[in-house]
Design an enzyme around this catalytic site. Structure first.
Site, PDB file in Angstrom:
ATOM      1  CB  THR A  61     -11.460   0.218  -1.086  1.00  0.00           C
ATOM      2  OG1 THR A  61     -11.400  -1.182  -0.852  1.00  0.00           O
ATOM      3  CG2 THR A  61     -10.614   0.592  -2.274  1.00  0.00           C
TER       4      THR A  61
ATOM      5  CD  GLU B  10      -3.000   1.225   0.467  1.00  0.00           C
ATOM      6  OE1 GLU B  10      -3.731   0.230   0.398  1.00  0.00           O
ATOM      7  OE2 GLU B  10      -3.213   2.276  -0.195  1.00  0.00           O
TER       8      GLU B  10
ATOM      9  NE  ARG C  17      -6.313 -10.517   2.117  1.00  0.00           N
ATOM     10  CZ  ARG C  17      -6.063  -9.284   1.689  1.00  0.00           C
ATOM     11  NH1 ARG C  17      -5.741  -8.352   2.544  1.00  0.00           N
ATOM     12  NH2 ARG C  17      -6.093  -8.986   0.406  1.00  0.00           N
TER      13      ARG C  17
ATOM     14  CB  SER D 126      -9.205  -8.902   0.997  1.00  0.00           C
ATOM     15  OG  SER D 126      -9.702  -7.651   1.301  1.00  0.00           O
TER      16      SER D 126
ATOM     17  CG  HIS E  62      -2.183  21.396  29.895  1.00  0.00           C
ATOM     18  ND1 HIS E  62      -2.520  20.353  29.074  1.00  0.00           N
ATOM     19  CD2 HIS E  62      -3.284  22.164  29.990  1.00  0.00           C
ATOM     20  CE1 HIS E  62      -3.778  20.491  28.688  1.00  0.00           C
ATOM     21  NE2 HIS E  62      -4.263  21.587  29.224  1.00  0.00           N
TER      22      HIS E  62
ATOM     23  CG  HIS F   3      -6.468  -2.546   3.622  1.00  0.00           C
ATOM     24  ND1 HIS F   3      -5.111  -2.620   3.459  1.00  0.00           N
ATOM     25  CD2 HIS F   3      -6.889  -1.554   2.789  1.00  0.00           C
ATOM     26  CE1 HIS F   3      -4.717  -1.720   2.569  1.00  0.00           C
ATOM     27  NE2 HIS F   3      -5.777  -1.064   2.148  1.00  0.00           N
TER      28      HIS F   3
ATOM     29  CG  ASP G 231      -2.441 -10.741   1.974  1.00  0.00           C
ATOM     30  OD1 ASP G 231      -2.592 -11.865   2.503  1.00  0.00           O
ATOM     31  OD2 ASP G 231      -1.883  -9.788   2.546  1.00  0.00           O
TER      32      ASP G 231
HETATM   33  C1  HCA Z   1      -6.443  -0.957  -3.538  1.00  0.00           C
HETATM   34  C2  HCA Z   1      -6.606  -2.309  -2.898  1.00  0.00           C
HETATM   35  C3  HCA Z   1      -6.627  -2.318  -1.411  1.00  0.00           C
HETATM   36  C4  HCA Z   1      -6.645  -3.767  -0.982  1.00  0.00           C
HETATM   37  C5  HCA Z   1      -6.883  -4.048   0.444  1.00  0.00           C
HETATM   38  C6  HCA Z   1      -6.829  -5.488   0.809  1.00  0.00           C
HETATM   39  C7  HCA Z   1      -7.890  -1.605  -0.887  1.00  0.00           C
HETATM   40  O1  HCA Z   1      -7.417  -0.214  -3.600  1.00  0.00           O
HETATM   41  O2  HCA Z   1      -5.353  -0.648  -4.004  1.00  0.00           O
HETATM   42  O3  HCA Z   1      -6.287  -6.286   0.073  1.00  0.00           O
HETATM   43  O4  HCA Z   1      -7.354  -5.818   1.897  1.00  0.00           O
HETATM   44  O5  HCA Z   1      -7.768  -0.614  -0.184  1.00  0.00           O
HETATM   45  O6  HCA Z   1      -8.973  -2.078  -1.204  1.00  0.00           O
HETATM   46  O7  HCA Z   1      -5.506  -1.649  -0.877  1.00  0.00           O
HETATM   47 CU    CU Z   2      -5.786  -0.009   0.339  1.00  0.00          CU
END
Ligand code: HCA
Ligand code: CU
Length: 375
Positions: free
Chosen positions: A168, A15, A134, A136, A291, A195, A94
């Site tokens: 996302t 990311e 995984r 997602s 403070h 995420h 993933d």
């Molecule tokens: C993106 C994909 C992702 C994937 C997240 C995950 C998102 O938009 O580039 O695999 O859990 O935010 O959906 O980063």
């Molecule tokens: Cu993301």
């Protein structure tokens, strides 16, 4: 539900590479991977080996470093990508698929049944190759709950290690997280990962609430770097967990957080924000008289986090018009000067009067204090 155990999946190398200013060399990737490993994150996630030829090589190199943490890569739910991922020698893959109506209409155009069918083939392949897998659902929080649960239950039966919820576009609220994770907990055996993007400022709160509801894995990146304004920052998640129960984070080398933030900031060419969690320039600076008085008696009065645990230092700001006599007395004592109460009040009034025109430097303040002794 109380938070039991959890793992961090740090995605600075996936990311984080989607952050507008990031372009890592392999040497930088190795430095980041080693630093995250030394800090103690349980997993690091790397850019898809399908992204570019160098990305494939870099995945192989980092998978071969022999780090303690598990190495993951992140790919589309597609056999071409899955084959490349497995060939790099990573510990896990993933995969993600968009289930929201936006992505189904404007991106891949698949039905829920088609998504499940593709997922099965890819999941079987990754599992047979001995990697963790995984699944997602991209844009989870703009998907129909019924569709989501069908997909998650199906992939759970195919034997995924984790199911992932991805906010996302950073629109989910803590309450939504709590409800969805709690529901999912009843339906799947797999671990649950979250995420979260930070477009509307909830990434940390959402991650924390996901853990409270029973999620087991949280995605982070150093300083939160990622697409747009990024995701849950590693240091912010640590701050959140520490102030809830510090035992939850003693497994990490907290004293290395500042260096980690500094290193990644330097590599991507930004400053650590002044108000960053724990490592920001002003994170442990106390200013107003009320403070500073309390902090000097007991830092816990205004410090939910002990700076020493992170190798950080507390600053008591004195030379300004909001100052108080206790802070001034403290500074005087540091300089070996002792004033009676009446004199101290007069000095304080004088400093406030002068500081109305603007803050006084430490040097000016010290000179002023010394001048009162002579006077
Ligand atoms: C993106 C994909 C992702 C994937 C997240 C995950 C998102 O938009 O580039 O695999 O859990 O935010 O959906 O980063
Ligand atoms: Cu993301």
């Amino acid at each position: 539900m109380s938070i039991q155990s959890f793992s961090v999946i740090d995605s600075t190398l996936r990311e984080g590479e989607q952050f507008a200013k990031a372009h890592y060399t392999i040497e930088e990737k190795i430095r980041i991977a080693r630093a995250l490993d030394a800090f103690g994150v349980e997993y690091i996630e790397l850019t898809s080996p399908a992204a570019s030829p160098q990305s494939f090589e870099d995945c192989k190199t980092i998978a071969g470093l022999g780090l303690n943490c598990k190495i993951l890569t992140h790919t589309r739910c597609h056999m071409d990508d899955a084959r490349k991922a497995v060939a790099t020698g990573v510990d896990g893959v993933d995969i993600l698929f968009g289930t929201s109506s936006y992505l189904r209409r404007f991106s891949h155009g698949k039905t829920i049944d088609e998504i499940i069918a593709s997922a099965r083939v890819v999941i079987d392949f990754i599992k047979q190759s001995g990697c963790e897998v995984r699944f997602s659902s991209e844009d989870t929080f703009r998907s129909e709950e019924e569709d989501l649960l069908r997909v998650y239950q199906a992939v759970d039966e195919f034997g995924v290690n984790r199911v992932g919820l991805a906010d996302t576009v950073g629109v989910a609220t803590p309450r939504q997280l709590y409800i969805l994770v709690s529901e999912l907990k009843k339906r799947v055996k797999a671990d649950i990962e979250f995420h979260g993007h930070n477009d509307s400022g909830c990434a940390i709160a959402n991650s924390f609430t996901a853990l409270e509801a029973g999620a087991t894995h949280i995605d982070t990146s150093v300083l939160g770097i990622g697409e747009r304004n990024g995701i849950t920052p590693l240091g912010g998640l640590i701050a959140r967990l520490y102030s809830y129960d510090r035992d939850l984070v003693t497994k990490y080398r907290l004293d290395q957080l500042h260096q980690l933030d500094r290193m990644v900031a330097g590599i991507v060419g930004i400053q650590i924000p002044f108000n960053n969690y724990i490592t920001g320039e002003t994170s442990f600076t106390h200013k107003a008289g009320m403070h500073t008085k309390a902090v000097m008696l007991n830092p816990g009065a205004y410090e939910p986090i002990d700076p020493q645990d992170f190798g950080m230092e507390r600053t008591i700001s004195i030379g300004h018009r909001l100052t108080g006599k206790n802070a001034i007395q403290n500074r005087a004592q540091e300089l070996g000067l002792h004033f009676g109460d009446t004199q101290l009040r007069e000095i304080t009034q004088e400093i406030k009067r002068l500081a109305d025109a603007g803050p006084l430097s430490t040097r000016r303040l010290d000179d002023l204090l010394r001048s009162w002794v002579v006077a």
